[in-house]
Write an enzyme that holds these catalytic residues in place. Structure first.
Site, mmCIF file in Angstrom:
data_model
loop_
_atom_site.group_PDB
_atom_site.id
_atom_site.type_symbol
_atom_site.label_atom_id
_atom_site.label_comp_id
_atom_site.label_asym_id
_atom_site.label_seq_id
_atom_site.Cartn_x
_atom_site.Cartn_y
_atom_site.Cartn_z
ATOM 1 C CE LYS A 87 -3.705 2.634 0.902
ATOM 2 N NZ LYS A 87 -4.504 2.441 2.120
ATOM 3 C CG HIS A 114 -4.375 8.565 7.985
ATOM 4 N ND1 HIS A 114 -4.718 8.119 6.736
ATOM 5 C CD2 HIS A 114 -3.038 8.324 8.108
ATOM 6 C CE1 HIS A 114 -3.655 7.619 6.134
ATOM 7 N NE2 HIS A 114 -2.618 7.735 6.942
#
Length: 285
Positions: A58, A156
């Site tokens: 990722k 995030h």
């Protein structure tokens, strides 16, 4: 027994939700996985330097121009979306132009967040920001609060928690991107070594897509895995995180997803931030 494929992704709730079914052997016919948890700044560096021992990673979409000779972009499993972009935070409310010449903390100069920030700043801070300071994303909000930097670029779950630090959102990079392009925000990508071969790459894409859909079918099954690795995150925040970053683009990039990725990297290349992409760089076998 065939050796497990080595994969590295973050402990963030969207990644653990996406890969839960696959990592725990619940996706029929999927290759076995040997999982390493690593923040995206680490995986970006491993991919760019060619030092990764992993088959699947990722990474930020921003790093793709440096790694697509060795890795293929999977058409699923990553993070794009709307209303989920990075924020620029300050101690006091203000106007974006006030960032001219100021110090800004960012989580990485190889992150999608940083590209979005630089494209935003080119449009709205014509005099240019000052010094860029790279620090781990969990240190950015305390640094802004304590006056160590003038502003911070956050990602995030910080979207949901920055008020706890008494901070203010100066600007939303994602909103600027969406307003100026109409496209979703490309954040995190799943890449796999081209040397695995086209058949295996297609198997990986099928497994990632199936794992996402299994997570949606019964979210409660993934919850222990998500919360185990969520770094003491409040379960409600973890749910918000998953709701934002796991969506139809996670199941399949589709026309609009690919347009967003190419649009971001094309604009960034025009600003001299990344190398230009070849015409078939994003093509999947």
């Amino acid at each position: 027994m065939t050796p497990a494929l080595k994969i590295a992704y973050s402990p963030c709730p969207n990644d653990t939700f996406v890969f839960d079914a696959w990592a725990h052997g619940r996706v029929p016919g999927a290759p076995r996985l040997d999982v390493t948890f690593a923040d995206i700044d680490l995986t970006n560096g491993w991919a760019e330097r060619g030092t990764s021992v992993h088959d699947v990673l990722k990474v930020s979409y921003a790093v793709l121009p440096w790694v697509l000779d060795e890795y293929a972009l999977l058409p699923c499993g990553g993070a794009l979306g709307r209303g989920c972009g990075p924020l620029v935070l300050t101690r006091e409310p203000g106007a974006p132009a006030e960032l001219a010449g100021r110090t800004v903390a960012v989580p990485s100069e190889r992150s999608t967040a940083y590209l979005l920030f630089r494209l935003w700043a080119a449009d709205v801070v014509p005099e240019g920001v000052g010094e860029i300071v790279v620090m781990p994303f969990h240190e950015i909000m305390p640094a802004v609060r304590d006056g160590k930097v003038d502003a911070g670029l956050v990602i995030h779950e910080a979207r949901f928690t920055y008020q706890n630090y008494g901070l203010h959102a100066l600007a939303d990079m994602g909103a600027h991107w969406e307003d100026t392009t109409g496209l979703p925000i490309p954040l995190g990508a799943i890449i796999a070594r081209r040397s695995l071969g086209e058949d295996m790459l297609r198997r990986l894409a099928d497994a990632a897509r199936a794992s996402v859909r299994m997570g949606w079918d019964d979210p409660a099954v993934s919850r222990p895995y998500v919360l185990e690795h969520a770094q003491e995150m409040d379960p409600k925040v973890a749910d918000q995180h998953i709701g934002l970053y796991v969506n139809e683009f996670t199941a399949d990039l589709g026309e609009h997803g690919y347009a967003a990725v190419r649009g971001l990297l094309t604009r960034a290349a025009a600003e001299g931030l990344v190398p230009a992409l070849g015409p078939d760089a994003l093509a999947f076998p």
